[in-house]
Design a protein around this motif. Structure first.
Motif, PDB file in Angstrom:
ATOM      1  N   LYS A 211     -49.957 -20.523 -90.958  1.00 57.27           N
ATOM      2  CA  LYS A 211     -49.505 -19.900 -89.720  1.00 57.27           C
ATOM      3  C   LYS A 211     -49.092 -20.980 -88.728  1.00 57.27           C
ATOM      4  N   ARG A 212     -47.872 -20.889 -88.213  1.00 55.74           N
ATOM      5  CA  ARG A 212     -47.439 -21.840 -87.182  1.00 55.74           C
ATOM      6  C   ARG A 212     -47.983 -21.378 -85.835  1.00 55.74           C
ATOM      7  N   VAL A 213     -48.621 -22.306 -85.112  1.00 57.30           N
ATOM      8  CA  VAL A 213     -49.260 -21.959 -83.842  1.00 57.30           C
ATOM      9  C   VAL A 213     -48.626 -22.663 -82.644  1.00 57.30           C
ATOM     10  N   ARG A 214     -47.735 -23.625 -82.899  1.00 49.57           N
ATOM     11  CA  ARG A 214     -47.144 -24.370 -81.779  1.00 49.57           C
ATOM     12  C   ARG A 214     -45.814 -24.969 -82.188  1.00 49.57           C
ATOM     13  N   TYR A 215     -44.852 -24.983 -81.256  1.00 50.11           N
ATOM     14  CA  TYR A 215     -43.576 -25.667 -81.439  1.00 50.11           C
ATOM     15  C   TYR A 215     -43.317 -26.442 -80.154  1.00 50.11           C
ATOM     16  N   GLY A 216     -43.375 -27.785 -80.217  1.00 50.42           N
ATOM     17  CA  GLY A 216     -43.369 -28.561 -78.983  1.00 50.42           C
ATOM     18  C   GLY A 216     -44.629 -28.226 -78.209  1.00 50.42           C
ATOM     19  N   ASP A 217     -44.472 -27.834 -76.943  1.00 45.03           N
ATOM     20  CA  ASP A 217     -45.608 -27.387 -76.141  1.00 45.03           C
ATOM     21  C   ASP A 217     -45.585 -25.879 -75.932  1.00 45.03           C
ATOM     22  N   ILE A 218     -44.829 -25.167 -76.752  1.00 47.90           N
ATOM     23  CA  ILE A 218     -44.816 -23.709 -76.713  1.00 47.90           C
ATOM     24  C   ILE A 218     -45.841 -23.202 -77.722  1.00 47.90           C
ATOM     25  N   PHE A 219     -46.916 -22.576 -77.225  1.00 50.39           N
ATOM     26  CA  PHE A 219     -48.007 -22.108 -78.082  1.00 50.39           C
ATOM     27  C   PHE A 219     -47.854 -20.622 -78.385  1.00 50.39           C
ATOM     28  N   LEU A 220     -48.360 -20.234 -79.540  1.00 47.10           N
ATOM     29  CA  LEU A 220     -48.483 -18.817 -79.879  1.00 47.10           C
ATOM     30  C   LEU A 220     -49.814 -18.326 -79.327  1.00 47.10           C
ATOM     31  N   THR A 221     -49.772 -17.409 -78.362  1.00 44.50           N
ATOM     32  CA  THR A 221     -50.995 -16.879 -77.764  1.00 44.50           C
ATOM     33  C   THR A 221     -51.140 -15.403 -78.118  1.00 44.50           C
ATOM     34  N   LYS A 222     -52.267 -14.828 -77.705  1.00 45.17           N
ATOM     35  CA  LYS A 222     -52.522 -13.419 -78.000  1.00 45.17           C
ATOM     36  C   LYS A 222     -51.652 -12.490 -77.168  1.00 45.17           C
ATOM     37  N   ASP A 223     -50.865 -13.028 -76.244  1.00 43.26           N
ATOM     38  CA  ASP A 223     -49.919 -12.201 -75.496  1.00 43.26           C
ATOM     39  C   ASP A 223     -48.880 -11.576 -76.409  1.00 43.26           C
ATOM     40  N   ILE A 224     -48.629 -12.210 -77.556  1.00 43.81           N
ATOM     41  CA  ILE A 224     -47.575 -11.735 -78.458  1.00 43.81           C
ATOM     42  C   ILE A 224     -48.224 -11.241 -79.747  1.00 43.81           C
ATOM     43  N   PRO A 225     -48.304  -9.928 -79.968  1.00 45.88           N
ATOM     44  CA  PRO A 225     -48.894  -9.420 -81.205  1.00 45.88           C
ATOM     45  C   PRO A 225     -47.957  -9.657 -82.396  1.00 45.88           C
TER      46      PRO A 225
END
Length: 335
Positions: A211-225
């Motif tokens: 699972k990719r969790v970050r691209y640069g400093d853009i994180f995948l958070t729980k805001d996006i299901p």
């Protein structure tokens, strides 16, 4: 002044420069009825007619372009392609429609890989973010099956010879595990095909989840299901542009209300669920069947609660929820 054909088409949202170069090489692009070739340029203020696969393209001037970026939480099973001949789901199925241009994916994720995938209307931005010369960090959570020792980790960090050259992780952090299952966070600065899986395979262990969790400093958070998307604010867009040496964007398509965190998590989840229902329901009978099933399930739950002496909550109590339940995960940082 003139610009390369693929650069103009990328700015117009027709794909990344790399994709467009392949289209030109394959003879799919024409200028004023003549097949284009690599090296062709378009002059500023031109009135040339450019077509891809016979379809006329509305070219966008530099001053007209508004750079937009979406963060999408890709579920497992979706393909990173625009059209699948077998009718399988693709990552483009759920994205919002554009009046002009199209969404360009920043790299790809395998069908069995989930997580953060960026999309943009600016093909030049997509091309630079993907190019290894800019060394944009990509972080993954990976679960592997097998015995992992310290020497294996050293090999992965120092470099391993793969069939397409040397490859390595910039960082590997152990995140726990039990028995033969272990979870790690790994970081790369390039995006070769199945690179994370191939690196672990070289050490004799198998990746069971990625699972990719970050691209640069853009994180995948729980805001996006899963299956949901969120448009980045102007400051986030300009962070990406600055990172790859592009001029800052001055405009945004987000409304003032949209910039206050856009949509709530529940609203996004409902939109994702409605999208899945539209795909699964080919007839009115399918919708009626699902509604009957929901009513029956609800009645069964009420009866079960009553038999166990529990009263069904009502009013404000029914809407009360744990305030920490949907709290976004704290981004993982390193010392």
């Amino acid at each position: 002044m003139s610009e390369k054909l693929q650069k103009v088409l990328a700015r117009s949202g027709q794909g990344s420069r790399r994709e467009l170069e392949l289209m030109i090489q394959n003879g799919r692009v024409s200028i004023d009825g003549k097949t284009a070739k690599l090296g062709d340029r378009l002059e500023d203020g031109h009135d040339s007619i450019v077509r891809i696969d016979g379809h006329k393209i509305n070219l966008v001037a530099p001053s007209e372009e508004v750079c937009r970026v979406l963060a999408y939480n890709k579920p497992e099973g979706e393909l990173c392609t625009r059209h699948d001949p077998d009718g399988r789901r693709t990552v483009f199925d759920r994205l919002p429609r554009l009046e002009s241009g199209r969404w360009v994916s920043v790299g790809r994720l395998d069908a069995n890989t989930s997580g953060l995938l960026l999309f943009t209307t600016d093909g030049e931005l997509a091309n630079r973010l993907m190019h290894p010369s800019h060394r944009v960090e990509r972080e993954y959570m990976v679960r592997v099956f097998g015995d992992v020792n310290e020497q294996m980790i050293k090999n992965l960090v120092n470099g391993v010879e793969l069939e397409d050259g040397m490859a390595r992780f910039e960082d590997v952090v152990y995140a726990g595990g039990e028995g033969m299952n272990h979870t790690f966070y790994v970081m790369l600065t390039e995006g070769r095909n199945r690179e994370v899986r191939r690196l672990w395979d070289s050490q004799g262990v198998t990746v069971s989840r990625l699972k990719r969790v970050r691209y640069g400093d853009i994180f995948l958070t729980k805001d996006i299901p899963r299956g949901g998307w969120m448009e980045l604010e102007l400051k986030e867009v300009n962070y990406l542009r600055e990172m790859v040496e592009l001029k800052p964007e001055e405009n945004t398509m987000l409304t003032v209300e949209g910039q206050k965190r856009k949509k709530g998590v529940r609203q996004i989840r409902r939109a994702v669920r409605r999208h899945e229902e539209r795909i699964n329901d080919d007839s009115p009978r399918g919708r009626r069947g699902r509604q009957d099933k929901r009513r029956s399930s609800s009645r069964n739950k009420d009866a079960e609660a009553t038999s166990q002496g529990r009263r069904k909550p009502s009013g404000n109590a029914a809407n009360r929820r744990n305030p920490l339940k949907n709290k976004p995960a704290k981004p993982r940082t390193r010392k």
